[in-house]
Motif scaffolding. Structure first.
Motif, PDB file in Angstrom:
ATOM      1  N   ARG A 274     -12.828  12.308   3.529  1.00 11.81           N
ATOM      2  CA  ARG A 274     -11.764  11.455   3.012  1.00 11.81           C
ATOM      3  C   ARG A 274     -12.351  10.450   2.046  1.00 11.81           C
ATOM      4  O   ARG A 274     -13.429   9.869   2.306  1.00 11.81           O
ATOM      5  N   ILE A 275     -11.656  10.236   0.916  1.00 12.68           N
ATOM      6  CA  ILE A 275     -12.041   9.164   0.000  1.00 12.68           C
ATOM      7  C   ILE A 275     -10.798   8.302  -0.189  1.00 12.68           C
ATOM      8  O   ILE A 275      -9.806   8.760  -0.756  1.00 12.68           O
ATOM      9  N   GLY A 276     -10.848   7.099   0.362  1.00 19.02           N
ATOM     10  CA  GLY A 276      -9.627   6.301   0.379  1.00 19.02           C
ATOM     11  C   GLY A 276      -9.868   4.847   0.062  1.00 19.02           C
ATOM     12  O   GLY A 276     -11.004   4.383  -0.032  1.00 19.02           O
ATOM     13  N   SER A 277      -8.759   4.143  -0.074  1.00 19.52           N
ATOM     14  CA  SER A 277      -8.830   2.696  -0.246  1.00 19.52           C
ATOM     15  C   SER A 277      -8.583   2.031   1.106  1.00 19.52           C
ATOM     16  O   SER A 277      -8.039   2.650   2.034  1.00 19.52           O
TER      17      SER A 277
ATOM     18  N   ARG B 226      -5.222  10.895  -7.529  1.00 17.89           N
ATOM     19  CA  ARG B 226      -6.680  10.698  -7.475  1.00 17.89           C
ATOM     20  C   ARG B 226      -7.378  12.066  -7.384  1.00 17.89           C
ATOM     21  O   ARG B 226      -8.444  12.264  -7.950  1.00 17.89           O
TER      22      ARG B 226
ATOM     23  N   GLY C 190      -1.528  12.504   1.214  1.00 16.73           N
ATOM     24  CA  GLY C 190      -0.441  11.588   1.493  1.00 16.73           C
ATOM     25  C   GLY C 190      -0.935  10.425   2.327  1.00 16.73           C
ATOM     26  O   GLY C 190      -2.130  10.328   2.640  1.00 16.73           O
ATOM     27  N   MET C 191       0.002   9.539   2.673  1.00 15.66           N
ATOM     28  CA  MET C 191      -0.371   8.314   3.391  1.00 15.66           C
ATOM     29  C   MET C 191       0.010   8.399   4.865  1.00 15.66           C
ATOM     30  O   MET C 191       1.114   8.800   5.196  1.00 15.66           O
ATOM     31  N   GLY C 192      -0.936   8.003   5.724  1.00 12.75           N
ATOM     32  CA  GLY C 192      -0.633   7.886   7.146  1.00 12.75           C
ATOM     33  C   GLY C 192      -1.015   9.123   7.941  1.00 12.75           C
ATOM     34  O   GLY C 192      -1.256  10.210   7.407  1.00 12.75           O
TER      35      GLY C 192
ATOM     36  N   PRO D  98      -8.464  12.510  -0.912  1.00 18.77           N
ATOM     37  CA  PRO D  98      -7.867  11.205  -1.177  1.00 18.77           C
ATOM     38  C   PRO D  98      -6.423  11.189  -0.673  1.00 18.77           C
ATOM     39  O   PRO D  98      -5.780  12.242  -0.612  1.00 18.77           O
ATOM     40  N   GLY D  99      -5.912  10.013  -0.312  1.00 20.08           N
ATOM     41  CA  GLY D  99      -4.497   9.936   0.044  1.00 20.08           C
ATOM     42  C   GLY D  99      -3.623  10.271  -1.155  1.00 20.08           C
ATOM     43  O   GLY D  99      -2.618  10.966  -1.037  1.00 20.08           O
ATOM     44  N   ASP D 100      -4.032   9.795  -2.314  1.00 27.03           N
ATOM     45  CA  ASP D 100      -3.230   9.870  -3.534  1.00 27.03           C
ATOM     46  C   ASP D 100      -3.485  11.192  -4.273  1.00 27.03           C
ATOM     47  O   ASP D 100      -4.605  11.448  -4.712  1.00 27.03           O
TER      48      ASP D 100
ATOM     49  N   GLU E 227      -7.242   1.019   7.159  1.00 28.91           N
ATOM     50  CA  GLU E 227      -6.658   2.075   6.326  1.00 28.91           C
ATOM     51  C   GLU E 227      -5.721   2.869   7.239  1.00 28.91           C
ATOM     52  O   GLU E 227      -5.376   2.377   8.305  1.00 28.91           O
ATOM     53  N   MET E 228      -5.335   4.107   6.852  1.00 31.36           N
ATOM     54  CA  MET E 228      -4.238   4.726   7.600  1.00 31.36           C
ATOM     55  C   MET E 228      -4.440   6.195   8.006  1.00 31.36           C
ATOM     56  O   MET E 228      -3.481   6.842   8.431  1.00 31.36           O
ATOM     57  N   GLU E 229      -5.648   6.741   7.873  1.00 27.65           N
ATOM     58  CA  GLU E 229      -5.807   8.185   8.145  1.00 27.65           C
ATOM     59  C   GLU E 229      -7.038   8.591   8.959  1.00 27.65           C
ATOM     60  O   GLU E 229      -7.054   9.654   9.594  1.00 27.65           O
TER      61      GLU E 229
ATOM     62  N   PHE F 252       1.343  -0.230   7.079  1.00 26.02           N
ATOM     63  CA  PHE F 252       0.773  -0.961   5.947  1.00 26.02           C
ATOM     64  C   PHE F 252       1.305  -2.399   5.999  1.00 26.02           C
ATOM     65  O   PHE F 252       0.564  -3.341   5.775  1.00 26.02           O
TER      66      PHE F 252
END
Ligand SMILES: O=P(O)(O)O[C@H]1O[C@H](CO)[C@@H](O)[C@H]1O
Ligand SMILES: O=c1cc[nH]c(=O)[nH]1
Length: 232
Positions: free
Chosen positions: A87-90, A24, A63-65, A19-21, A179-181, A159
């Motif tokens: 990856r599990i992301g929003s 999470r 992290g993000m990106g 996950p990015g977060d 999304e970003m990754e 974003f």
């Protein structure tokens, strides 16, 4: 340890959820993993290894990106021999028929990033999911009674977009969500000959303006987490 991960050799499983977060990641370790052990806290980027239905699996924030996920994925593959990266992301939906909280399984990833232009000057590379992971994720989602949307996503470096209408161009080419990754995850997996997949949940909608709360993004989205865990 590697530069950004403090795990000792062998402490990271062959299959890792990303996950990015980082919170999470902690939520998954607390709620889904048995005997979870924390292998990383460097920069607050929590990583854990435990067991899910008897299978050893890890989970770590990225992290993000693209620059951030690139650091973690490079180190996980090169220093810790990780073989399956999920990856599990929003993401934000760009299509009317992809609703908020829907599951998206990213078959491929377009990008507005320059990262693959640096790798492939004057050429285009098509970052693509691993088919066996994708097939299994779709099957698991359908077994759970879900209707996953499978197609391409946009991995953006932004974003907050300079041109608030740009998403419409991607949408007109059938891109499901932004999304970003994912483009970097799929590119690195191809480079190192390992398997990767992104399973995403729609957290906001470019057409309807609907949004989920940050708590929901951190703690819920259980279907996405369970689909990814089933791949272990
Ligand atoms: O929910 P995560 O995995 O962080 O993914 C999405 O959310 C972040 C932006 O809010 C970006 O990282 C984007 O890719
Ligand atoms: O990167 C992201 C993630 C969720 N929603 C967006 O609009 N962009």
């Amino acid at each position: 340890m590697s530069i950004h991960i403090s795990a000792k050799p062998g402490e990271v499983a062959e299959t890792i959820l990303l996950p990015g977060d980082p919170l999470r990641a902690k939520h998954i370790a607390d709620n889904y993993l048995e005997e979870a052990v924390c292998f990383n806290e460097v920069r607050g980027m929590y990583g854990f290894t435990g067991y899910y239905k008897g299978k050893r699996v890890s989970v770590s924030g990225t992290g993000m990106g693209i620059p951030s996920i690139s650091i973690y994925v490079n180190e996980l593959i090169r220093e810790y021999n990780v073989k399956n990266l999920i990856r599990i992301g929003s993401c934000g939906s760009l299509q009317e028929e992809v609703a908020i909280r829907d599951i998206i399984i990213a078959m491929s990833a377009n990008t507005d990033s320059n990262v693959n232009n640096i790798r492939f000057p004057q050429r285009n590379f098509a970052p693509t999911a691993n088919f066996s992971l994708l097939e299994k994720a779709v099957e698991t989602a359908r077994t759970k009674g879900l209707d996953p949307k499978v197609g391409s996503v946009l991995t953006s470096d932004n974003f907050y977009h300079e041109d608030p209408e740009e998403w419409k161009m991607w949408a007109s080419y059938g891109v499901l969500a932004v999304e970003m990754e994912t483009a970097e995850l799929y590119s690195l997996a191809a480079k190192y000959g390992v398997k990767a997949l992104s399973v995403l949940t729609v957290s906001d909608h470019f057409i309807t303006g609907e949004q989920t709360t940050s708590e929901e993004r951190q703690k819920t989205f259980n279907d996405m987490m369970e689909i990814a865990l089933s791949l272990a």
